[in-house]
Scaffold this motif. Structure first.
Motif, PDB file in Angstrom:
ATOM      1  N   ARG A   1       3.005   1.609  -3.246  1.00 20.10           N
ATOM      2  CA  ARG A   1       2.186   2.096  -4.360  1.00 20.10           C
ATOM      3  C   ARG A   1       1.973   3.609  -4.251  1.00 20.10           C
ATOM      4  O   ARG A   1       2.028   4.332  -5.250  1.00 20.10           O
TER       5      ARG A   1
ATOM      6  N   ILE B   1       1.412  -3.101 -11.815  1.00 21.10           N
ATOM      7  CA  ILE B   1       1.232  -4.158 -10.828  1.00 21.10           C
ATOM      8  C   ILE B   1       2.533  -4.400 -10.063  1.00 21.10           C
ATOM      9  O   ILE B   1       3.558  -4.751 -10.655  1.00 21.10           O
TER      10      ILE B   1
ATOM     11  N   GLN C   1      -0.327   3.437 -10.847  1.00 21.28           N
ATOM     12  CA  GLN C   1      -1.704   3.406 -11.319  1.00 21.28           C
ATOM     13  C   GLN C   1      -2.212   1.951 -11.328  1.00 21.28           C
ATOM     14  O   GLN C   1      -1.449   1.013 -11.103  1.00 21.28           O
ATOM     15  N   ASP C   2      -3.496   1.775 -11.609  1.00 24.84           N
ATOM     16  CA  ASP C   2      -4.085   0.439 -11.558  1.00 24.84           C
ATOM     17  C   ASP C   2      -3.417  -0.526 -12.526  1.00 24.84           C
ATOM     18  O   ASP C   2      -3.380  -1.739 -12.277  1.00 24.84           O
ATOM     19  N   HIS C   3      -2.883  -0.009 -13.635  1.00 23.17           N
ATOM     20  CA  HIS C   3      -2.255  -0.884 -14.627  1.00 23.17           C
ATOM     21  C   HIS C   3      -0.796  -1.184 -14.306  1.00 23.17           C
ATOM     22  O   HIS C   3      -0.136  -1.919 -15.046  1.00 23.17           O
TER      23      HIS C   3
ATOM     24  N   LYS D   1       0.826  -1.205   0.000  1.00 21.22           N
ATOM     25  CA  LYS D   1       0.000   0.000   0.000  1.00 21.22           C
ATOM     26  C   LYS D   1       0.865   1.262   0.000  1.00 21.22           C
ATOM     27  O   LYS D   1       0.670   2.174  -0.818  1.00 21.22           O
TER      28      LYS D   1
END
Length: 217
Positions: A191, A201, A197-199, A188
């Motif tokens: 990130r 990983i 971003q969501d893309h 967490k």
């Protein structure tokens, strides 16, 4: 007193160069003549739990990161690790005591991403591991894959990270360094730190150090 335009331009240029020089750290070319024979490196490959706190020499760090994911065929821009569709989806972040850096493979240079020591976000204070001077964090940007379902792209990204991870392990085995591939980290906060971003990983990390001297320090 009015300052001539030419002087203002020169001062502005100097400030830009100074800022770039402090935020970017170019590597020397990798030393391609070092290390054990490949089968000996396989023989010595291991995941360790104890790390040495000595800082890595800059050339050693250069060689480590190039072996992990550097450009080995400059004319084609291709890497030491393959990827589906040659998407080159892996993004490599280097956590050092002085800051977090992003690895730009084409120029073989580290770009400062965030100053300060954030290695504890990767080690999570684990005994032995927290001594490592370097942590390599592997992120897959799955948006780089030109096609495929979300599940398939995630699979391809995980495969890419696994191959880069093995590059790191084999380099360390062949050069008297140690490492351990891990999925555990404070995902967490990492990130948030990296503005992922969501893309993008977050997949794996490697603590790396020199092998501890025999018999301890």
């Amino acid at each position: 007193m009015k300052i001539p335009i030419s002087v203002l331009v020169f001062l502005s240029f100097s400030l830009v160069v100074r800022a770039e020089s402090t935020s970017s750290r170019p590597f020397n070319p990798p030393n391609l003549d070092r290390g054990l024979a490949v089968m000996q490196a396989f023989l010595r490959r291991a995941s360790v739990k104890e790390f040495d706190s000595r800082k890595l020499d800059w050339q050693d760090l250069s060689d480590l990161i190039w072996a992990a994911y550097g450009v080995n065929r400059p004319a084609e821009g291709k890497r030491t690790a393959p990827s589906a569709y040659n998407a080159q989806d892996i993004e490599l972040y280097v956590f050092l005591e002085e800051g977090v850096y992003f690895y730009e493979a084409r120029e073989h240079v580290l770009h400062l991403f965030e100053p300060g020591d954030h290695r504890d976000l990767v080690s999570r204070g684990k005994k032995g591991l927290k001594e490592a001077p370097v942590f390599l964090v592997l992120v897959s940007d799955v948006s780089k894959f030109p096609q495929g379902t979300a599940a398939k792209k995630l699979e391809w990204g995980a495969i890419s990270a696994g191959i880069v991870s093995q590059n790191i392990s084999l380099f360390c085995a062949g050069t008297n360094m140690v490492t351990r591939p891990r999925a555990g980290m404070n995902a967490k906060l990492i990130r948030e730190l990296l503005f992922l971003q969501d893309h993008q990983i977050l997949l794996l990390n490697h603590g790396v150090s020199y092998a501890k001297p025999a018999g301890g320090e």
